[in-house]
Design a protein around this motif. Structure first.
Motif: not given
Length: 150
Positions: A51-53, A104-110
């Motif tokens: 998410g940062t790199t 798909t990963a963005i809301p899971v990560l958040e």
């Protein structure tokens, strides 16, 4: 007791054991919190780094997440199977594979990050602001001292 073996000082504080117990307690709390997102702590860590790199290599992820390259290969394979990361060949180097988050990963990560932050905030409130600053300073000194020994 044999004559040639040194005796352990059982009254000495075993800092390594205390540090390991604290780490394990933190990992256990985060493991429980991340179950709702079907993530392990290493999987969450890899997603957080991505998410940062964006477009990190497996080797970069392994270093950032403090795991072996073999462990990271398994983590990436599992995240890919869940549809949370994609891998592709780097345009800069054909032997390098880049890993990136899927939509798909963005809301899971958040959500997972909120859960992980709640664990750390719950830990932090156990200390006064002065104690928390002191703990951070002491842990940083511990890390520095151990790096110098290694």
């Amino acid at each position: 007791m044999s004559e040639g073996r040194p005796r352990l000082n059982t009254e000495m504080v075993r800092l390594g054991g205390l540090i390991k117990q604290a780490e394990q307690a933190l990992i256990t709390a985060k493991t429980i919190a991340l179950k709702q997102f079907d993530l392990t702590v290493p999987q969450y860590a890899a997603l957080f780094v991505l998410g940062t790199t964006p477009e990190a290599s497996a080797a970069q992820l392994a270093r950032a997440c403090l795991v072996t390259p073999q462990t990271m290969a398994t983590v990436i394979t599992n995240l890919e199977a869940k549809g949370l990361v994609d891998r592709s060949t780097s345009p800069m180097h054909r032997r390098l594979r880049e890993t990136r988050l899927t939509d798909t990963a963005i809301p899971v990560l958040e959500g997972a990050d909120r859960a992980a932050v709640q664990i750390e905030e719950a830990l932090a409130v156990e200390f006064s602001p002065e104690e928390l600053r002191s703990l951070q300073e002491l842990l940083n000194r511990t890390i520095t001292a151990l790096h110098q020994l290694g």
